[in-house]
Design a protein around this motif. Sequence first.
Motif, PDB file in Angstrom:
ATOM      1  N   LYS A  70       0.864  -1.179   0.000  1.00 26.51           N
ATOM      2  CA  LYS A  70       0.000   0.000   0.000  1.00 26.51           C
ATOM      3  C   LYS A  70       0.909   1.239   0.000  1.00 26.51           C
ATOM      4  N   PRO A  71       0.418   2.392  -0.407  1.00 27.41           N
ATOM      5  CA  PRO A  71       1.244   3.606  -0.361  1.00 27.41           C
ATOM      6  C   PRO A  71       1.775   3.859   1.047  1.00 27.41           C
ATOM      7  N   ASN A  72       3.074   4.086   1.154  1.00 26.93           N
ATOM      8  CA  ASN A  72       3.650   4.249   2.492  1.00 26.93           C
ATOM      9  C   ASN A  72       3.070   5.456   3.229  1.00 26.93           C
ATOM     10  N   ALA A  73       2.676   6.475   2.505  1.00 27.73           N
ATOM     11  CA  ALA A  73       2.062   7.635   3.145  1.00 27.73           C
ATOM     12  C   ALA A  73       0.762   7.248   3.846  1.00 27.73           C
ATOM     13  N   ASP A  74       0.030   6.306   3.249  1.00 30.13           N
ATOM     14  CA  ASP A  74      -1.210   5.843   3.876  1.00 30.13           C
ATOM     15  C   ASP A  74      -0.912   5.064   5.153  1.00 30.13           C
ATOM     16  N   VAL A  75       0.165   4.262   5.123  1.00 30.49           N
ATOM     17  CA  VAL A  75       0.530   3.484   6.301  1.00 30.49           C
ATOM     18  C   VAL A  75       0.940   4.411   7.439  1.00 30.49           C
ATOM     19  N   VAL A  76       1.737   5.433   7.124  1.00 30.65           N
ATOM     20  CA  VAL A  76       2.126   6.409   8.149  1.00 30.65           C
ATOM     21  C   VAL A  76       0.895   7.092   8.728  1.00 30.65           C
ATOM     22  N   LYS A  77      -0.053   7.461   7.857  1.00 26.26           N
ATOM     23  CA  LYS A  77      -1.242   8.186   8.299  1.00 26.26           C
ATOM     24  C   LYS A  77      -2.121   7.335   9.204  1.00 26.26           C
ATOM     25  N   VAL A  78      -2.353   6.062   8.844  1.00 27.73           N
ATOM     26  CA  VAL A  78      -3.191   5.225   9.711  1.00 27.73           C
ATOM     27  C   VAL A  78      -2.443   4.889  11.005  1.00 27.73           C
ATOM     28  N   GLY A  79      -1.124   4.979  10.957  1.00 28.79           N
ATOM     29  CA  GLY A  79      -0.350   4.829  12.192  1.00 28.79           C
ATOM     30  C   GLY A  79      -0.710   5.914  13.192  1.00 28.79           C
ATOM     31  N   TYR A  80      -0.915   7.135  12.716  1.00 32.96           N
ATOM     32  CA  TYR A  80      -1.316   8.219  13.617  1.00 32.96           C
ATOM     33  C   TYR A  80      -2.636   7.891  14.309  1.00 32.96           C
ATOM     34  N   ALA A  81      -3.532   7.216  13.583  1.00 31.92           N
ATOM     35  CA  ALA A  81      -4.845   6.891  14.146  1.00 31.92           C
ATOM     36  C   ALA A  81      -4.737   5.907  15.304  1.00 31.92           C
ATOM     37  N   VAL A  82      -3.679   5.073  15.292  1.00 30.86           N
ATOM     38  CA  VAL A  82      -3.465   4.124  16.403  1.00 30.86           C
ATOM     39  C   VAL A  82      -2.344   4.614  17.321  1.00 30.86           C
ATOM     40  N   GLU A  83      -2.023   5.891  17.206  1.00 30.47           N
ATOM     41  CA  GLU A  83      -1.057   6.569  18.083  1.00 30.47           C
ATOM     42  C   GLU A  83       0.337   5.945  17.981  1.00 30.47           C
ATOM     43  N   LEU A  84       0.796   5.848  16.737  1.00 27.85           N
ATOM     44  CA  LEU A  84       2.120   5.311  16.431  1.00 27.85           C
ATOM     45  C   LEU A  84       2.816   6.229  15.438  1.00 27.85           C
ATOM     46  N   ILE A  85       4.075   6.552  15.723  1.00 30.66           N
ATOM     47  CA  ILE A  85       4.864   7.412  14.839  1.00 30.66           C
ATOM     48  C   ILE A  85       5.837   6.563  14.029  1.00 30.66           C
ATOM     49  N   THR A  86       5.773   6.666  12.701  1.00 35.24           N
ATOM     50  CA  THR A  86       6.772   6.085  11.806  1.00 35.24           C
ATOM     51  C   THR A  86       7.201   7.163  10.824  1.00 35.24           C
ATOM     52  N   VAL A  87       8.200   6.869  10.015  1.00 40.23           N
ATOM     53  CA  VAL A  87       8.781   7.877   9.115  1.00 40.23           C
ATOM     54  C   VAL A  87       8.825   7.316   7.700  1.00 40.23           C
ATOM     55  N   PRO A  88       8.298   8.037   6.718  1.00 43.02           N
ATOM     56  CA  PRO A  88       8.364   7.540   5.341  1.00 43.02           C
ATOM     57  C   PRO A  88       9.760   7.663   4.750  1.00 43.02           C
ATOM     58  N   ALA A  89      10.021   6.857   3.726  1.00 49.59           N
ATOM     59  CA  ALA A  89      11.288   6.912   2.994  1.00 49.59           C
ATOM     60  C   ALA A  89      11.013   6.563   1.544  1.00 49.59           C
ATOM     61  N   ALA A  90      12.058   6.603   0.730  1.00 54.12           N
ATOM     62  CA  ALA A  90      11.933   6.247  -0.682  1.00 54.12           C
ATOM     63  C   ALA A  90      11.634   4.757  -0.835  1.00 54.12           C
ATOM     64  N   ASP A  91      11.292   4.371  -2.052  1.00 56.69           N
ATOM     65  CA  ASP A  91      11.015   2.976  -2.410  1.00 56.69           C
ATOM     66  C   ASP A  91       9.812   2.431  -1.648  1.00 56.69           C
ATOM     67  N   ASN A  92       8.865   3.322  -1.315  1.00 54.62           N
ATOM     68  CA  ASN A  92       7.621   2.941  -0.643  1.00 54.62           C
ATOM     69  C   ASN A  92       7.869   2.224   0.682  1.00 54.62           C
ATOM     70  N   VAL A  93       8.810   2.748   1.447  1.00 53.55           N
ATOM     71  CA  VAL A  93       9.211   2.167   2.729  1.00 53.55           C
ATOM     72  C   VAL A  93       8.777   3.091   3.862  1.00 53.55           C
ATOM     73  N   ILE A  94       8.383   2.497   5.001  1.00 53.19           N
ATOM     74  CA  ILE A  94       8.272   3.262   6.232  1.00 53.19           C
ATOM     75  C   ILE A  94       9.440   2.866   7.131  1.00 53.19           C
ATOM     76  N   ARG A  95      10.022   3.868   7.768  1.00 54.78           N
ATOM     77  CA  ARG A  95      11.171   3.630   8.644  1.00 54.78           C
ATOM     78  C   ARG A  95      10.737   3.489  10.093  1.00 54.78           C
ATOM     79  N   LEU A  96      11.381   2.549  10.781  1.00 52.65           N
ATOM     80  CA  LEU A  96      11.234   2.371  12.218  1.00 52.65           C
ATOM     81  C   LEU A  96      12.587   2.676  12.838  1.00 52.65           C
ATOM     82  N   LEU A  97      12.665   3.850  13.463  1.00 55.13           N
ATOM     83  CA  LEU A  97      13.924   4.362  14.009  1.00 55.13           C
ATOM     84  C   LEU A  97      13.698   4.777  15.461  1.00 55.13           C
TER      85      LEU A  97
END
Length: 389
Positions: A337-364
């Motif tokens: 799925k689009p990584n921006a969508d994954v980051v956004k629904v993460g906010y809904a469950v009170e979780l912070i992640t960071v988008p990156a290139a190649d449709n990746v979300i970063r866990l840092l």
Amino acid sequence: MISSVLPTYSRAPLHFVKGEGCWLIEEDGRRFLDMGAGIAVNCLGHAHPALVAALTEQANKIWHLSNLYEIPQQQELADKLVAATFADTVFFTNSGTESCELAVKMARKYWYEKGQPEKTDIVTFTGSFHGRSSAGIAAAGSEKMIKGFGPILPGFIHVDWADHDALTAAITDTVGAILIEPVQGEGGIRPLPDQCLKGLRDLCDEKGILLILDEVQCGMGRTGKLFAHEWAGVEPDIMMVAKGIGGGFPLGAVLATEEAASGMTVGTHGSTYGGNPLACAVGSAVMDHVADPNFLAQVNRVAGTLRQRLEGLVAAHPDVFEEVRGSGLMLGLKCRKPNADVVKVGYAVELITVPAADNVIRLLPPLTLTEDEAAEAVNRLDAAAQSLS
């Protein structure tokens, strides 16, 4: 009408007012599990007592002097970095971008002083990110970074990631250095295999050129070693550091061997704020924790647990996630799925992640992440994935 803050960011509608360890508290009281750590900056989490104490103690003494005078806090941190790494000398900056500028200057000045001023070219790689200065965007070379900002600083040769033949062919008589991230961060959490980093070191030795490592994002314990290149058992000539070194306080550094730094004599570089007492007092406290073998062992234990749970998450949601990437607590989830969508629904469950290139979300996450918090992060990612399935 333009906003009073230059509108160069696409900001999430979140207003955090406090941080506690791996948690961020929104002004409405919601508690977000922070798996971004300010993009790998808050390595000891939010409001770590040792960093608060170091900053407060120094703030009550002296904040700024400029580099016209001796700065004991700077010397203390430099000594710790030299003792723990390949480096013989350190220059302190305020950011990774400034560290990139100096690394480029240092490499070119080295060859100028050696009587080979033609060796100005630096080989870099697609997908890289080295900051947003003139040298940084020229080094990355991507259209996204350079479009509209010409003329672009010359002297960089861009090679496709993992194209060994192109890399070898790129090493001409005008090349003085290779610049690479051991783990690409903005590029989508792409680790360079250990054997490839060893091969780069061998190639630099064979051709008699410098190896510059950008460990701005992957350094300071992020991969489970103090610096990521240690996994490959090699040493660079020059290394860029920032982000985690200040634990949230603006601080960067360039580490170098005596030979590589030999051209940087009095007057060749400077910084008004770089290495100020406040920053170095905090950086010294960060080093006391992150360079501790016991601390790094705990990072690796939690990282192993987190990765195992993430692999299970990918298996459970193959329509949302494709694979897990990375090393230590520098992990990425390649999304279907689009990584921006994954980051956004993460906010809904009170979780912070960071988008990156190649449709990746970063866990840092902060390196202080516990196994229970790692499990909670995956539970929240699972809930986010369910909403996208």
